[in-house]
Design an enzyme around this catalytic site. Structure first.
Site, short mmCIF file in Angstrom:
data_model
loop_
_atom_site.label_atom_id
_atom_site.label_comp_id
_atom_site.label_asym_id
_atom_site.label_seq_id
_atom_site.Cartn_x
_atom_site.Cartn_y
_atom_site.Cartn_z
N SER A 1 0.85 -1.20 0.00
CA SER A 1 0.00 0.00 0.00
C SER A 1 0.88 1.24 0.00
CB SER A 1 -0.88 0.01 1.25
OG SER A 1 -1.42 1.30 1.42
N HIS B 1 -1.22 -1.24 -4.21
CA HIS B 1 -2.51 -0.97 -3.57
C HIS B 1 -2.63 0.54 -3.32
CE1 HIS B 1 -5.94 -2.13 -0.96
NE2 HIS B 1 -5.54 -1.14 -0.16
N ASP C 1 -4.92 3.53 -1.81
CA ASP C 1 -6.02 3.82 -0.89
C ASP C 1 -6.61 5.19 -1.18
OD1 ASP C 1 -6.07 1.49 0.89
OD2 ASP C 1 -4.03 2.11 1.41
N MET D 1 -9.28 7.86 -0.17
CA MET D 1 -10.10 8.23 1.00
C MET D 1 -10.66 9.63 0.81
SD MET D 1 -7.73 6.92 4.13
CE MET D 1 -6.79 5.38 4.05
N HIS E 1 -8.46 0.82 -3.79
CA HIS E 1 -9.36 0.54 -2.66
C HIS E 1 -10.09 1.84 -2.35
CE1 HIS E 1 -9.51 -0.59 1.93
NE2 HIS E 1 -10.70 -0.51 1.39
N MET F 1 -12.25 4.00 -0.31
CA MET F 1 -12.87 4.24 1.00
C MET F 1 -13.58 5.58 0.91
SD MET F 1 -9.76 2.80 3.27
CE MET F 1 -8.67 2.91 1.86
N MET G 1 -11.15 -6.27 5.67
CA MET G 1 -10.33 -5.33 6.44
C MET G 1 -10.00 -5.95 7.80
SD MET G 1 -9.98 -2.42 4.65
CE MET G 1 -9.05 -1.67 5.97
N GLY H 1 -8.94 3.67 7.27
CA GLY H 1 -8.67 5.10 7.43
C GLY H 1 -7.20 5.44 7.60
N PHE H 2 -6.45 4.54 8.22
CA PHE H 2 -5.05 4.87 8.50
C PHE H 2 -4.16 3.64 8.39
CE2 PHE H 2 -7.82 7.74 10.76
CZ PHE H 2 -7.32 8.99 10.39
N GLY H 3 -2.92 3.88 7.99
CA GLY H 3 -1.92 2.83 8.01
C GLY H 3 -1.35 2.69 9.41
N GLY H 4 -0.59 1.64 9.62
CA GLY H 4 0.14 1.48 10.87
C GLY H 4 -0.69 1.07 12.08
N ASP I 1 -6.37 -6.65 4.38
CA ASP I 1 -5.81 -5.29 4.42
C ASP I 1 -5.87 -4.74 5.83
OD1 ASP I 1 -4.97 -2.74 3.85
OD2 ASP I 1 -6.71 -2.20 2.62
N GLY I 2 -4.68 -4.42 6.37
CA GLY I 2 -4.60 -3.79 7.67
C GLY I 2 -3.76 -4.58 8.66
N GLY I 3 -2.62 -4.02 9.03
CA GLY I 3 -1.77 -4.66 10.03
C GLY I 3 -1.10 -5.93 9.55
N GLY J 1 1.24 -2.06 4.08
CA GLY J 1 1.73 -0.69 3.92
C GLY J 1 2.98 -0.47 4.74
N SER J 2 2.80 -0.26 6.05
CA SER J 2 3.95 0.07 6.88
C SER J 2 4.98 -1.05 6.92
CB SER J 2 3.51 0.47 8.28
OG SER J 2 2.51 -0.38 8.75
C1 DX5 Z 1 -6.16 1.40 5.74
C2 DX5 Z 1 -5.78 1.08 4.32
C3 DX5 Z 1 -4.65 0.16 4.20
C4 DX5 Z 1 -3.38 0.66 4.85
C5 DX5 Z 1 -2.67 -0.52 5.42
O1 DX5 Z 1 -7.44 1.93 5.80
O2 DX5 Z 1 -6.86 0.50 3.62
O3 DX5 Z 1 -4.42 -0.24 2.87
O4 DX5 Z 1 -2.52 1.31 3.98
O5 DX5 Z 1 -1.56 -0.09 6.12
P1 DX5 Z 1 -0.81 -1.06 7.14
O6 DX5 Z 1 -0.29 -2.21 6.35
O7 DX5 Z 1 0.25 -0.19 7.70
O8 DX5 Z 1 -1.83 -1.49 8.17
ZN ZN Z 2 -6.41 -0.39 1.61
#
Ligand code: DX5
Ligand code: ZN
Length: 224
Positions: free
Chosen positions: A8, A31, A33, A35, A64, A66, A135, A140-143, A173-175, A195-196
């Protein structure tokens, strides 16, 4: 299709997106995102950036959305160059029509579920989809920290896809990280957004390969 990794760009440097895409040249997808600060409390990018990135990146784009009103916007992301477009079922008014429009324009159509949204009400429309995005954080947020509470839903989604004999991919997707990817693969996921975990690594491409190997190993154990 096997295991696929989709870094991501949410955690990448937005001023250097072409370079950041090149840093994960081993990835199967990029990927993206999108938003809108309404469906989620964050604002990222939209059609013009996707259009430029589709030209600059060697990987296909996995968009993706959102956003509110994906029915209106999703087809435009295919025109902008996305190869896969995901809408959130919580925001979509006519998911079958929207999925058909995405496919008719030549992209893969996917439906995303927030952590508390069940898969079961959508069993009859699985054949309209190419992928389900589950999900594993609130969008909404990475990390953010991976939500283990979503694992049973991965397993149930895989069972439904098998029951209907469909080739629907299951994306997580997520963590997603080296610590969490194996349990998702073991539960039946085959496409992994990270992502992170990827962009914070010293060598993002090496992390892509590391995640791929962990997922392949866990999913083959599951199959045997
Ligand atoms: C969050 C996004 C993800 C995000 C994942 O709402 O949809 O794609 O970038 O980031 P990580 O891998 O850091 O959880
Ligand atoms: Zn995503």
């Amino acid at each position: 299709m096997g295991i696929q990794i989709a870094p991501s760009i949410l955690t990448a440097d937005f001023a250097r997106l072409a370079d950041e895409a090149a840093a994960v040249s081993n990835a199967d997808w990029l990927h993206v995102d999108v938003m809108d600060n309404h469906f989620v409390p964050n604002l990222t990018l939209g059609l013009p950036v996707v259009e430029s990135l589709a030209k600059a990146a060697s990987q296909p784009l996995d968009c993706h959305l959102m956003i509110e009103d994906p029915d209106r916007w999703a087809p435009g992301y295919v025109e902008a160059g996305a190869s896969s477009v995901t809408f959130h079922i919580e925001a979509c008014r006519a998911p079958i029509r929207t999925a058909r429009e995405i496919r008719a324009k030549g992209a893969r159509a996917a439906m995303a579920l927030k952590p508390a949204t069940p898969i079961e009400p959508y069993e009859d429309m699985l054949s309209e989809l190419d992928m389900i995005l589950i999900m594993t954080v609130e969008p909404g947020f990475g990390g953010q920290k991976f939500l283990d509470v979503c694992i049973p839903k991965i397993r149930r989604t895989r069972e439904l896809v098998r029951k209907h004999g469909l080739d629907v991919w299951i994306e997580i997707d997520g963590g997603v990280s080296a610590e969490t990817i194996e349990r998702c693969a073991e539960a039946g996921a085959d496409v992994f957004v990270a992502g992170s975990a990827v962009y914070a690594a010293d060598d993002p491409n090496a992390m892509v390969e590391n995640l791929r190997a962990l997922a392949q190993n866990a999913s083959s154990q599951n199959a045997s």
